[in-house]
Design an enzyme around this catalytic site. Structure first.
Site, PDB file in Angstrom:
ATOM      1  CD  GLU A 110      -2.474  -1.029   2.807  1.00 52.28           C
ATOM      2  OE1 GLU A 110      -2.627   0.061   3.390  1.00 52.28           O
ATOM      3  OE2 GLU A 110      -2.828  -2.115   3.276  1.00 52.28           O
ATOM      4  CB  CYS A 123       2.555   7.239   3.796  1.00 55.51           C
ATOM      5  SG  CYS A 123       2.915   5.927   4.981  1.00 55.51           S
ATOM      6  CB  CYS A 130       5.990  -5.750   9.200  1.00 58.61           C
ATOM      7  SG  CYS A 130       7.151  -4.937  10.329  1.00 58.61           S
ATOM      8  CB  CYS A 134       3.936  -3.400  16.563  1.00 61.88           C
ATOM      9  SG  CYS A 134       5.658  -2.940  16.299  1.00 61.88           S
ATOM     10  CB  CYS A 137       1.053  -2.841  13.685  1.00 62.06           C
ATOM     11  SG  CYS A 137       1.478  -2.392  11.994  1.00 62.06           S
ATOM     12  N   GLY A 179       6.064  -2.428   6.683  1.00 62.49           N
ATOM     13  CA  GLY A 179       7.443  -2.908   6.753  1.00 62.49           C
ATOM     14  C   GLY A 179       8.324  -2.104   7.682  1.00 62.49           C
ATOM     15  CB  SER A 211       8.597   5.752  10.837  1.00 68.07           C
ATOM     16  OG  SER A 211       8.063   5.220  12.017  1.00 68.07           O
ATOM     17  CB  SER A 234       7.690   3.043  16.392  1.00 68.94           C
ATOM     18  OG  SER A 234       7.412   3.601  15.134  1.00 68.94           O
ATOM     19  CG  LEU A 235       9.965   4.911  23.120  1.00 70.79           C
ATOM     20  CD1 LEU A 235      11.259   4.198  22.771  1.00 70.79           C
ATOM     21  CD2 LEU A 235      10.280   6.208  23.882  1.00 70.79           C
ATOM     22  CG  HIS A 236       4.663   2.451  19.895  1.00 68.03           C
ATOM     23  ND1 HIS A 236       4.241   3.642  19.352  1.00 68.03           N
ATOM     24  CD2 HIS A 236       5.036   1.678  18.836  1.00 68.03           C
ATOM     25  CE1 HIS A 236       4.345   3.575  18.029  1.00 68.03           C
ATOM     26  NE2 HIS A 236       4.826   2.405  17.697  1.00 68.03           N
ATOM     27  CG  ASN A 310      -5.866   4.737  12.106  1.00 65.90           C
ATOM     28  OD1 ASN A 310      -7.017   5.066  11.840  1.00 65.90           O
ATOM     29  ND2 ASN A 310      -4.799   5.414  11.729  1.00 65.90           N
ATOM     30  CB  CYS A 353       0.401   1.580   6.221  1.00 66.39           C
ATOM     31  SG  CYS A 353       0.508   2.320   4.604  1.00 66.39           S
TER      32      CYS A 353
HETATM   33  N1  SAH Z   1       8.166  -0.290  11.059  1.00 70.17           N
HETATM   34  C1  SAH Z   1       8.262   1.130  11.146  1.00 70.17           C
HETATM   35  C2  SAH Z   1       7.455   1.891  10.098  1.00 70.17           C
HETATM   36  C3  SAH Z   1       6.067   1.411   9.769  1.00 70.17           C
HETATM   37  S1  SAH Z   1       4.805   1.674  10.977  1.00 70.17           S
HETATM   38  C4  SAH Z   1       7.940   1.591  12.552  1.00 70.17           C
HETATM   39  O1  SAH Z   1       7.676   0.746  13.398  1.00 70.17           O
HETATM   40  O2  SAH Z   1       8.022   2.779  12.825  1.00 70.17           O
HETATM   41  C5  SAH Z   1       4.588   3.429  11.053  1.00 70.17           C
HETATM   42  C6  SAH Z   1       3.964   3.908  12.339  1.00 70.17           C
HETATM   43  O3  SAH Z   1       2.583   3.546  12.415  1.00 70.17           O
HETATM   44  C7  SAH Z   1       4.615   3.299  13.562  1.00 70.17           C
HETATM   45  O4  SAH Z   1       4.803   4.259  14.561  1.00 70.17           O
HETATM   46  C8  SAH Z   1       3.584   2.276  13.976  1.00 70.17           C
HETATM   47  O5  SAH Z   1       3.741   1.870  15.293  1.00 70.17           O
HETATM   48  C9  SAH Z   1       2.304   3.008  13.685  1.00 70.17           C
HETATM   49  N2  SAH Z   1       1.107   2.158  13.670  1.00 70.17           N
HETATM   50  C10 SAH Z   1       1.013   0.863  13.352  1.00 70.17           C
HETATM   51  N3  SAH Z   1      -0.246   0.423  13.494  1.00 70.17           N
HETATM   52  C11 SAH Z   1      -0.983   1.464  13.905  1.00 70.17           C
HETATM   53  C12 SAH Z   1      -2.352   1.639  14.228  1.00 70.17           C
HETATM   54  N4  SAH Z   1      -3.221   0.640  14.138  1.00 70.17           N
HETATM   55  N5  SAH Z   1      -2.755   2.855  14.633  1.00 70.17           N
HETATM   56  C13 SAH Z   1      -1.878   3.887  14.718  1.00 70.17           C
HETATM   57  N6  SAH Z   1      -0.578   3.781  14.409  1.00 70.17           N
HETATM   58  C14 SAH Z   1      -0.120   2.582  14.017  1.00 70.17           C
END
Ligand code: SAH
Length: 363
Positions: A110, A123, A130, A134, A137, A179, A211, A234-236, A310, A353
């Site tokens: 995508e 984007c 991937c 996570c 995701c 990815g 990212s 992407s710390l989270h 999301n 994505c």
């Molecule tokens: N692998 C890389 C880039 C792709 S994800 C990374 O981890 O950064 C891009 C961003 O979207 C990341 O911060 C990821 O955690 C976030 N993301 C993934 N799923 C999501 C969701 N359902 N809602 C909001 N953000 C999300």
């Protein structure tokens, strides 16, 4: 919901007989020049060819009218320009557009185009699926299939460019699609070189953001490209216990190693690092999480980008209510850590994505 403004046949330039040919977009500028010279054409023809690819938004070699016809024929006989097919094209109410591209081997990826008054951001995806896993995701739910080649990633950019009106241009790139970009670093660097070169898309490195889930050795490598790309991590989660749960690869990495690598990125490039933090209601959105995050980032030249979750069907995570998000922002700001909440774009077209691909794979 789907109001495809461009017909699929217009966007699709794939002839079955050429399916096995190499992709011209996989070639570096010097490989392109080598090909031109090896075929007996003067070097400047390579520059013209690049202009057609990146500036004139060509979708076929035939259109490259200032190249000699025999050269265009040679190109068409030896290369494919666009090698993917547009499987679906969605346009949201806010003019965000999303393409689901079907690659030569049937896999899908995508890419998204987002419009704002002063910018057009795209984007892009860097892998099919991937491996990071996570838990919130959609991209990782089916695991990793393979890396994308530089040409496949560049095709995403050039395809999206064909969606623009003549007075629009791509101003920003975020490598935040499907990815883990730093797990496919050589291809990503080749693409970013083409994107940032004046002979390529001419998008300044400071308008390009990569990212990453946070792979320290790769962050250090990325720091030394000599370019000022932006880095987003992407710390989270503000501690290893929680991060191990949300970002499973963390158990082999750890937050400390990521912060050390981020510090090196800032020292080498001078670019402020962004820390992304997906807010998950009742998981990582407590005031104490915000305080811990502030503590972690204190003294660093950093910025926190809070991303409201999301929704992904089948996953039990949700975005917190707005006051909760605002409370999180306020705690960070009171502690002197700049923070912003990401605006949602294309909410009516599964623009986060991985969601569209997931739906497609499941059907
Ligand atoms: N692998 C890389 C880039 C792709 S994800 C990374 O981890 O950064 C891009 C961003 O979207 C990341 O911060 C990821 O955690 C976030 N993301 C993934 N799923 C999501 C969701 N359902 N809602 C909001 N953000 C999300």
């Amino acid at each position: 919901m789907i109001t495809a403004s461009t017909s699929l046949s217009q966007l699709t330039d794939v002839s079955k007989s050429t399916a096995s040919l190499p992709r011209i977009l996989d070639l570096t500028p010097s490989e392109l020049t080598d090909w031109v010279v090896a075929h007996g054409w003067p070097k400047f023809r390579a520059g013209q060819l690049q202009k057609w690819l990146f500036h004139h938004r060509a979708t076929s070699f035939e259109q490259m009218s200032d190249l000699p016809k025999p050269m265009r024929e040679q190109l068409a006989a030896e290369f494919r320009l666009f090698a993917a097919e547009v499987e679906s094209h969605q346009v949201a109410y806010d003019q965000t557009e999303k393409l689901l591209l079907k690659l030569g081997d049937g896999e899908t990826i995508e890419c998204v185009l987002m419009r704002e008054p002063d910018r057009v951001t795209v984007c892009i995806s860097t892998q099919v699926g991937c491996a990071m896993g996570c838990v919130f995701c959609a991209s990782g739910m089916l695991g990793l299939k393979r890396n994308l080649s530089a040409g496949e990633i560049l095709e995403e950019l050039l395809r999206m460019q064909t969606l623009l009106s003549p007075d629009e241009r791509i101003t920003n790139i975020v490598v935040m699609g499907i990815g883990e970009p730093l797990a496919n670093l050589p291809a990503v660097l080749q693409v970013l070189a083409a994107a940032s070169s004046p002979d390529g898309l001419g998008i300044g490195a400071r308008h390009i953001t990569v990212s990453t889930v946070g792979l320290p050795a790769k962050i250090r490598e990325f720091a030394h490209t000599g370019k000022q790309y932006n880095l987003a991590i992407s710390l989270h989660a503000p501690n290893n216990t929680l991060r191990d749960k949300l970002v499973p690869v963390n158990d082999k990495i750890g937050v400390e190693a990521i912060l050390d690598a981020a510090d090196e990125y800032f020292e080498v490039t001078g670019r402020r690092v962004t820390f992304e933090y997906v807010l998950l209601a009742q998981v990582n959105d407590e005031p104490q999480h915000a305080q811990q995050l502030a503590q972690l980032l204190r003294g660093r030249c950093a910025h926190v980008n809070l991303i409201p979750m999301n929704g992904v069907s089948l996953l039990p995570y949700h975005e917190p209510a707005a006051p909760r998000t605002q409370q999180f922002v306020a705690i960070l700001e009171q502690a002197g850590i700049p923070a912003s909440v990401r605006k949602r774009k294309g909410a009516d077209i599964d623009a986060a994505c991985g969601q569209l691909r997931l739906k497609h794979e499941k059907s």
